[in-house]
Structure formats: C-alpha cells, structure tokens
Design a protein around this motif. Structure first.
Motif, short mmCIF file in Angstrom:
data_model
loop_
_atom_site.label_atom_id
_atom_site.label_comp_id
_atom_site.label_asym_id
_atom_site.label_seq_id
_atom_site.Cartn_x
_atom_site.Cartn_y
_atom_site.Cartn_z
N MET A 184 0.85 -1.20 0.00
CA MET A 184 0.00 0.00 0.00
C MET A 184 0.88 1.25 0.00
O MET A 184 1.87 1.32 0.74
N SER A 185 0.54 2.22 -0.82
CA SER A 185 1.36 3.42 -0.95
C SER A 185 1.33 4.25 0.34
O SER A 185 0.33 4.30 1.06
N LYS A 186 2.45 4.91 0.62
CA LYS A 186 2.51 5.81 1.77
C LYS A 186 1.92 7.17 1.43
O LYS A 186 1.88 8.06 2.29
N TYR A 187 1.46 7.33 0.19
CA TYR A 187 0.85 8.57 -0.26
C TYR A 187 -0.61 8.34 -0.61
O TYR A 187 -0.95 7.33 -1.23
N ARG A 188 -1.49 9.29 -0.26
CA ARG A 188 -2.89 9.22 -0.66
C ARG A 188 -3.15 10.17 -1.82
O ARG A 188 -3.84 9.83 -2.77
N VAL A 189 -2.61 11.37 -1.69
CA VAL A 189 -2.86 12.43 -2.67
C VAL A 189 -1.54 13.09 -3.05
O VAL A 189 -0.52 12.92 -2.35
N PHE A 190 -1.54 13.85 -4.13
CA PHE A 190 -0.32 14.52 -4.59
C PHE A 190 0.30 15.40 -3.51
O PHE A 190 1.53 15.48 -3.39
N TYR A 191 -0.54 16.06 -2.72
CA TYR A 191 -0.02 16.97 -1.70
C TYR A 191 0.90 16.25 -0.72
O TYR A 191 1.86 16.83 -0.22
N ASP A 192 0.61 14.96 -0.48
CA ASP A 192 1.46 14.17 0.42
C ASP A 192 2.89 14.07 -0.08
O ASP A 192 3.84 13.99 0.71
N LEU A 193 3.08 14.07 -1.39
CA LEU A 193 4.42 14.00 -1.97
C LEU A 193 5.24 15.22 -1.55
O LEU A 193 6.42 15.10 -1.20
N PHE A 194 4.62 16.39 -1.60
CA PHE A 194 5.31 17.64 -1.27
C PHE A 194 5.57 17.73 0.23
O PHE A 194 6.64 18.21 0.65
N THR A 195 4.61 17.28 1.02
CA THR A 195 4.78 17.30 2.48
C THR A 195 5.95 16.42 2.88
O THR A 195 6.80 16.82 3.69
N ARG A 196 6.03 15.23 2.31
CA ARG A 196 7.10 14.30 2.66
C ARG A 196 8.45 14.80 2.15
O ARG A 196 9.47 14.72 2.85
N ALA A 197 8.48 15.32 0.92
CA ALA A 197 9.74 15.84 0.36
C ALA A 197 10.27 17.00 1.19
O ALA A 197 11.48 17.11 1.42
N ALA A 198 9.36 17.87 1.65
CA ALA A 198 9.78 19.01 2.47
C ALA A 198 10.31 18.56 3.83
O ALA A 198 11.21 19.19 4.39
N ALA A 199 9.76 17.47 4.35
CA ALA A 199 10.21 16.95 5.65
C ALA A 199 11.53 16.21 5.53
O ALA A 199 12.40 16.32 6.40
N GLU A 200 11.71 15.44 4.45
CA GLU A 200 12.88 14.58 4.32
C GLU A 200 14.05 15.23 3.58
O GLU A 200 15.21 14.91 3.85
N SER A 201 13.74 16.12 2.63
CA SER A 201 14.81 16.77 1.84
C SER A 201 14.53 18.26 1.71
O SER A 201 14.45 18.80 0.59
N PRO A 202 14.38 18.97 2.84
CA PRO A 202 13.93 20.36 2.77
C PRO A 202 14.86 21.28 1.99
O PRO A 202 14.40 22.22 1.33
N GLY A 203 16.17 21.04 2.06
CA GLY A 203 17.12 21.95 1.44
C GLY A 203 17.57 21.56 0.04
O GLY A 203 18.37 22.26 -0.58
N LEU A 204 17.06 20.43 -0.47
CA LEU A 204 17.48 19.97 -1.79
C LEU A 204 16.78 20.80 -2.87
O LEU A 204 15.56 20.88 -2.92
N GLU A 205 17.57 21.39 -3.76
CA GLU A 205 17.03 22.26 -4.80
C GLU A 205 16.67 21.45 -6.04
O GLU A 205 17.45 20.63 -6.51
#
Length: 273
Positions: A1-22
């Motif tokens: 089962m995916s850890k994402y439900r909606v597209f917004y979850d992708l951005f939330t997780r990316a900001a939490a895990e790789s906040p400074g990656l450009e």
C-alpha cells in the motif's frame, strides 16, 4: 500500500525529508541556473491551495491551466488539486477552437495562464465563455511568479493570510479528499474532431508512480532533465515522480539543451519513443 494518498502528500514528505534539496531548475535570462528547494515548493503549493480555497474555489471546480514547460507549472497543478479542484492543463500553442472547446466543455470556472499575453488572448473570448469568471497570470517572461493585478500573487497573498489564521487548512483538505475522485481532465491532441477529455484521479497516478519508482527508474541520487510539455501524461508523471523520488530536476528547451546538458550533467533524460 502506498505511503501517499494524494499529490499533496508527496510535497509534504519531500519538504520533511529533503527540505534543502534544490530541484525544478531552469536557466534564467542571465544564464544562471536557478531552482527551488523542496521546502519552498511545499510552501508555495500550500499557499496556492489555501488561496484558492479562501477565494471561493469549491471541491470539484474546474480550473484551466494554460502553460508550457516551466518550473511554476507543478506548483500551479499541485496547488489546484490540493485545493480540491480539478486541473485542466493544456499548452499555450493550443488553437483558438480547441481552447474554446476545452474551457467550455470542462466548464472551467477559473483559468491560470502562463503569461500576460495568454490572459489577453482569453479575454477576447469572454462572451463565448460565460462560465469563466477569472483569469490569473502565472509568471513573467523570466519564470518569476507574476505580481500585480490579475496575477497569481493575489492568490498566494490570500493563501498566506488564510494559513496564518488556520495553519492546518491544506492538511485538512488533503485529509478529507477522496483520491478516487476526478482530479484532472487531460484533453487529447492530434485526434480527429473535438479533443477528448480523459478524466483521471490521484490514486491511479500515485499507484503508477509507486510501481515505476520501485524499479528505480528515478532515484534520489539522480539529476533528471526534461524538455517535454508538462501537461502531457508522461511528463506530468515524470515531474510528480521527481517529487516522490526527491531528486534534482531541470527543465530545459531546444535553445538551451546543449548548454544545459553540459552544465547540469543529467543522469536521467526522460523521453518518449
């Protein structure tokens, strides 16, 4: 089962895990390559979604997104969908007949267009598009978010204000969203007759991205470069896949491609047959 439900979850997780990656980089007019961090992308998507909601956009409302390759495309598309609305994307090279059909057939309430000239073009069709209430300009000629009247800055400002009052506004919308409901309508090109609207939900996209990334098509250590139109299904999957993989990404064009390949040195170059 995916850890994402909606597209917004992708951005939330990316900001939490790789906040400074450009990522989502582009070559500016001064020749410099610039991008945004995943923390910045999450902030902008959140503000846009909150601004749309605060400005009266309701779940299921259609918003036409008329835009070519741009680092701002993903912000607009994700923000529209995060607000619970339906994104109706197409490139600016669409014919007058097709854009009239697409906006009318989709019953788009608002439109977000790439530049001022695209807004002026749509304004000529106001009488033929009675359901189209507002048209906002996304960016200027150097990929900066547009400022001023009838510009996307109006929605971002409304979003900033709404999030100060209710910081969890977009999270609440995402939590309550049904990922199986229609999130986008992609109108076909190159067909005979009127364009055909393909109705897609977030679940299908996320499942496809999960499968693709499980095969390491794009990984975090990659530097990916693309020059395909973002409203096409493949490129759209690539861009959301970049957010899911949390890797560096650059948007190029025919004019700058040779220089971008030499300087950015991509390890991945998504393309179609």
């Amino acid at each position: 089962m995916s850890k994402y439900r909606v597209f917004y979850d992708l951005f939330t997780r990316a900001a939490a895990e790789s906040p400074g990656l450009e990522s989502f980089k582009i070559r500016k007019k001064n020749g410099q390559i610039q991008g945004r961090t995943f923390a910045e992308l999450h902030k902008l998507v959140s503000e846009l979604a909150a601004g749309l909601s605060a400005s009266g956009i309701q779940a299921g409302d259609r918003i036409t997104l008329l835009c070519d390759s741009s680092p701002n495309w993903i912000i607009a598309d994700a923000g529209i969908i995060a607000a619970g609305a339906v994104s109706v994307p197409r490139g600016t090279d669409v014919t007058d007949d097709d854009i009239l059909y697409i906006i009318g057939h989709s019953e788009s309430r608002w439109a977000i267009v790439q530049q001022k000239k695209d807004r002026e073009r749509l304004l000529k069709f106001q009488k033929e598009l009675p359901k189209l209430e507002k048209i906002f300009v996304l960016e200027d000629g150097d990929f900066n978010l547009a400022q001023g009247e009838n510009a996307i800055a109006e929605i971002f400002t409304a979003g900033e204000t709404a999030l100060k009052t209710n910081p969890g506004l977009v999270d609440d919308i995402a939590r309550k969203a049904d990922p199986n409901q229609m999130a986008t309508i992609i109108y076909t090109s190159g067909t005979t007759g009127a364009p055909k609207g393909v109705m897609l939900n977030q679940t299908g996209w996320i499942n496809a991205l999960d499968r693709a990334l499980s095969m390491n098509i794009i990984v975090k250590s990659d530097t990916a470069l693309s020059l395909l139109p973002p409203w096409h299904a493949f490129e759209r999957a690539v861009e959301y896949g970049v957010v899911m993989a949390q890797c560096q990404f650059m948007i190029s064009g025919i004019t700058n491609l040779r220089q971008d390949l030499a300087e950015f040195k991509p390890t991945s170059f998504p393309s179609v047959p």
